[in-house]
Design a protein around this motif. Structure first.
Motif, short mmCIF file in Angstrom:
data_model
loop_
_atom_site.label_atom_id
_atom_site.label_comp_id
_atom_site.label_asym_id
_atom_site.label_seq_id
_atom_site.Cartn_x
_atom_site.Cartn_y
_atom_site.Cartn_z
N UNK A 1 48.86 47.30 39.94
CA UNK A 1 49.09 48.62 40.52
C UNK A 1 47.92 49.09 41.39
N UNK A 2 46.68 48.76 41.00
CA UNK A 2 45.54 49.23 41.79
C UNK A 2 44.86 48.13 42.58
N UNK A 3 45.45 46.93 42.59
CA UNK A 3 44.83 45.79 43.26
C UNK A 3 44.66 46.01 44.76
N UNK A 4 45.66 46.62 45.40
CA UNK A 4 45.62 46.76 46.85
C UNK A 4 44.47 47.64 47.29
N UNK A 5 44.24 48.76 46.61
CA UNK A 5 43.15 49.65 46.99
C UNK A 5 41.80 48.97 46.78
N UNK A 6 41.69 48.20 45.71
CA UNK A 6 40.44 47.48 45.43
C UNK A 6 40.16 46.44 46.52
N UNK A 7 41.18 45.69 46.89
CA UNK A 7 41.01 44.65 47.92
C UNK A 7 40.58 45.28 49.24
N UNK A 8 41.24 46.35 49.64
CA UNK A 8 40.92 46.98 50.92
C UNK A 8 39.48 47.49 50.93
N UNK A 9 39.02 48.04 49.81
CA UNK A 9 37.63 48.51 49.73
C UNK A 9 36.66 47.35 49.85
N UNK A 10 37.06 46.18 49.36
CA UNK A 10 36.18 45.02 49.39
C UNK A 10 36.11 44.36 50.76
N UNK B 1 27.93 26.81 49.40
CA UNK B 1 28.88 27.88 49.67
C UNK B 1 29.94 28.00 48.58
N UNK B 2 30.26 29.23 48.23
CA UNK B 2 31.37 29.65 47.39
C UNK B 2 31.12 29.48 45.90
N UNK B 3 29.98 29.02 45.51
CA UNK B 3 29.68 28.94 44.09
C UNK B 3 29.65 30.30 43.44
N UNK B 4 29.20 31.31 44.18
CA UNK B 4 29.09 32.66 43.62
C UNK B 4 30.46 33.26 43.31
N UNK B 5 31.50 32.81 44.00
CA UNK B 5 32.86 33.30 43.73
C UNK B 5 33.49 32.53 42.58
N UNK B 6 33.27 31.24 42.54
CA UNK B 6 33.88 30.42 41.50
C UNK B 6 33.27 30.68 40.13
N UNK B 7 31.97 30.90 40.08
CA UNK B 7 31.27 31.01 38.80
C UNK B 7 30.82 32.43 38.49
N UNK B 8 31.66 33.38 38.79
CA UNK B 8 31.38 34.76 38.43
C UNK B 8 32.69 35.54 38.48
N UNK B 9 32.67 36.73 37.95
CA UNK B 9 33.86 37.59 38.02
C UNK B 9 34.02 38.11 39.44
N UNK B 10 35.20 38.01 39.96
CA UNK B 10 35.49 38.53 41.29
C UNK B 10 36.02 39.96 41.19
N UNK B 11 36.84 40.19 40.20
CA UNK B 11 37.51 41.49 40.07
C UNK B 11 36.95 42.27 38.88
N UNK B 12 37.02 43.60 38.93
CA UNK B 12 36.62 44.43 37.79
C UNK B 12 37.59 44.24 36.63
N UNK B 13 37.14 44.54 35.43
CA UNK B 13 37.96 44.31 34.24
C UNK B 13 39.20 45.19 34.20
N UNK B 14 39.16 46.33 34.88
CA UNK B 14 40.30 47.25 34.84
C UNK B 14 41.27 47.04 36.01
N UNK B 15 41.12 45.93 36.74
CA UNK B 15 42.02 45.67 37.86
C UNK B 15 43.42 45.33 37.35
N UNK B 16 44.42 45.96 37.99
CA UNK B 16 45.82 45.70 37.66
C UNK B 16 46.60 45.47 38.95
#
Length: 361
Positions: free
Chosen positions: A112-121, A95-110
């Protein structure tokens, strides 16, 4: 990928290993890849099939193990819990290896737009609609999405990490891991002792010291597998079928077109023969006359009013049957979970001793 990495790592210890895999009935045969890995590493291997409708004779036991903390149609390991009980040893979980060893967020995450991204996820299809309906039914103050946004913002603001991608990983690890992934540990632990290498604090310290560019796209795991076991690295990578860790970058059109055509033809032939291709857990539990009878028995066979009014249940049940099964499978599964809890709430309140050991990351 996480299990494959563990499999290679444990082969260096020269300890006896029993490996296994499970596939959905009429679904993709995951065990075929796992069997090849086990054979290459010299492991004993068992291939399990998750059958249709396994949930209904295990739903009460599952509810007790999960403490009603998540919906019931996802933990497919419950289907083979009796086989797990017959095993002897320690479960090592990936469990959780896929989160630790990969990108979680898109490269353009800031910020300012983090909240909308999190809610969509975090808002699952159909989940918001059900939550808002329950919010209104239970006459709670304010609005559900306003409450959710406030809670998410509070958690996000409390993470003091500058790097936005690392902060997103920390957010996931302190929320989704705790209230989703970790709960499944209880099923394994009910049969044998468990360990979770990706949860080890040394692993967390390692991750915190690695540049995000190295963590992205499974680079470290791929390099490790190529270095430590080239033979295992050449076995098909399930997420990039039919390619492996050496040529997965070719998994794009037109290179993968022949495979996609053949795969589609196989599914079409199978479905014409009356064998629906199963891709999701809920399809094994909610589709078919026998499953529908069991589901209706839990939702409509008892009086859940006023906690879950019949009109509300009927609305989401009918939406699942007539509108969009994929979208409304989650609300239906949540209603099933709430219904089972409501029927056992007094017993649960008196007897449940909820342990926090599965909630610490």
């Amino acid at each position: 990928m996480d299990s494959r990495t563990q499999a290679v790592a444990y082969s260096k210890l020269k300890s006896p290993v029993l490996s296994y895999s499970y596939s959905f009935q009429n679904g993709y045969k995951e065990g075929a890849i796992a069997k090849k890995i086990a054979k290459e590493l010299g492991y004993e291997f068992r291939d399990f099939t998750i059958p249709k409708g396994y949930l209904w004779n295990k739903v009460d036991e599952l509810a007790k193990l999960l403490n009603y903390g998540t919906e019931f149609t996802h933990p497919r390991q419950m289907a083979v819990i009796d086989e797990f009980r017959a095993m002897r040893g320690t479960f090592t979980l990936g469990h959780w290896g896929d989160v630790l060893f990969d990108s979680v967020a898109p490269k353009d995450l800031t910020e300012e737009n983090a909240m909308e991204w999190i809610l969509k996820k975090i808002v699952i299809k159909g989940g918001q609609e059900l939550a808002e309906a329950l919010w209104k039914t239970w006459e709670l103050e304010g609005e559900f999405m306003g409450y959710l946004r406030e809670r998410v913002q509070e958690i996000w603001n409390g993470i003091e990490i500058v790097n936005i991608s690392a902060k997103a990983r920390a957010f996931y690890s302190s929320t989704r891991a705790v209230r989703w992934t970790n709960l499944g540990f209880a099923i394994f632990e009910a049969t044998n002792p468990i360990e979770a290498p990706y949860y080890d604090n040394r692993m967390a310290e390692f991750i915190c010291g690695i540049p995000e560019d190295y963590l992205a796209d499974r680079k470290i795991q791929i390099a490790y597998l190529k270095n430590q076991s080239p033979e295992v690295a050449r076995i098909t990578w399930q997420a990039e079928r039919p390619y492996n860790l050496y040529n997965y970058h070719k998994n794009q059109s037109p290179n993968n077109f022949p495979f996609r055509v053949v795969d589609r033809l196989k599914r079409t032939v199978s479905e014409k023969m009356g064998k629906k291709h199963i891709q999701r857990n809920w399809e094994l539990q909610f589709l078919g006359m026998e499953n529908d009878e069991k589901l209706q028995g839990h939702l409509f066979g008892v009086n859940l009013h006023p906690f879950l009014p019949k009109e509300l249940i009927t609305r989401f049940y009918n939406s699942f049957r007539t509108k969009d099964m994929v979208k409304y499978s989650h609300p239906l599964s949540m209603l099933l979970t709430l219904a089972v809890w409501y029927n056992n709430k007094d017993k649960w309140k008196d007897n449940s001793k909820f342990s926090n050991k599965h909630l610490n990351f």
